[in-house]
Design an enzyme around this catalytic site. Sequence first.
Site, PDB file in Angstrom:
ATOM      1  CG  ASP A  15      39.356  43.676  35.296  1.00  0.00           C
ATOM      2  OD1 ASP A  15      39.546  44.450  33.919  1.00  0.00           O
ATOM      3  OD2 ASP A  15      39.872  44.263  36.174  1.00  0.00           O
ATOM      4  CG  ASP A  17      45.681  44.337  34.136  1.00  0.00           C
ATOM      5  OD1 ASP A  17      46.475  43.534  34.108  1.00  0.00           O
ATOM      6  OD2 ASP A  17      45.697  45.302  33.353  1.00  0.00           O
ATOM      7  CG  ASP A 213      40.280  45.697  40.134  1.00  0.00           C
ATOM      8  OD1 ASP A 213      39.802  45.281  38.963  1.00  0.00           O
ATOM      9  OD2 ASP A 213      41.195  46.235  40.387  1.00  0.00           O
TER      10      ASP A 213
END
Length: 330
Positions: A15, A17, A213
């Site tokens: 991922d 961001d 995250d």
Amino acid sequence: MTGALAQSYDSALFDLDGVIYLGPQAVDGIPEALEELRSRGTRLGFVTNNAARTPATVAEHLTELGITAVEADVVNSTMATLRMLGDDLGADARVLAVGTDALSQQLTGAGLTLVHSLDDKPTVVVQGYSPDIAWQRLEEAALAVQRGATWYATNPDLTRPSDRGIVPGLGTQIAVIRACVDVEPQIAGKPYRPLLDETVLRMQAERPIFVGDRTDTDVLGANNVGMDSLFVFTGAHGKQDLADAAPAYRPTYIGYDAAALLEPPRVAEFHTDRYVCGYQEVDLTDSAAFLSTRPVTRDEQLDALWAGLQAAWRFELDISAVLNSLDTLR
């Protein structure tokens, strides 16, 4: 000694961001870690729910941050949406794009016909994140869906991590339209399958691991396609989210950041009435778990958390005392 976590996988999918960067800044040490992974033979792929930028633009941004990347290394949710559209729609589809210019560019680049208002009788609405979305554009989309247009959304993320904090994501913009209609959008991005299926296809990955995250998109998405995952603490979610996670939202591994792929995997062992991870011990009672050690360093606290999470997940014990002792973890 156990080898690096990445050695068990042919590809690492990241991922963006909150994992690779926060806004305009790379997460500390990650460019160097990625170069080391690549030098060891791990193929890297960058996967984003965010449709606000084209893959080429994302690759340029990564390069500016000191990360070697080309357009083919990046898969965004628009690409998965396009495959869904190709499977579902005829050649005469008229598409109302609700997002950034990058979304429109990818749609027109795939040969779709874009229209600009309700007056053009759109048959499809494709919605992607835009930080500058005009309210009137959301109204047009809501009215088009009310009149029968098929509704697609690139991703469901309610929030986005940034260098300034957590900010609203596409999910909040979807909610504006959803308040006016009685249908749900078809969604390409994590935790739904299309984006990760598209990524595996494009990367020709046979044994990938996903690094994210968020438990509700990254981890759940990986679990939905049977992929192992590494949860990191540099973005949106933290230790309480892990403690509260239902089985489908639980990662295979945790590490402070994506550089954990270069380290041995964290393992917790059960010994009658306690979990042990590294030199950290979590004692179990009938209703709660408690640390019997004093983790000081960040790695020690990660070990303690992993041991505590096993107690919470296996025995449904209260681990608030463990979490409260981990002051270097979010």
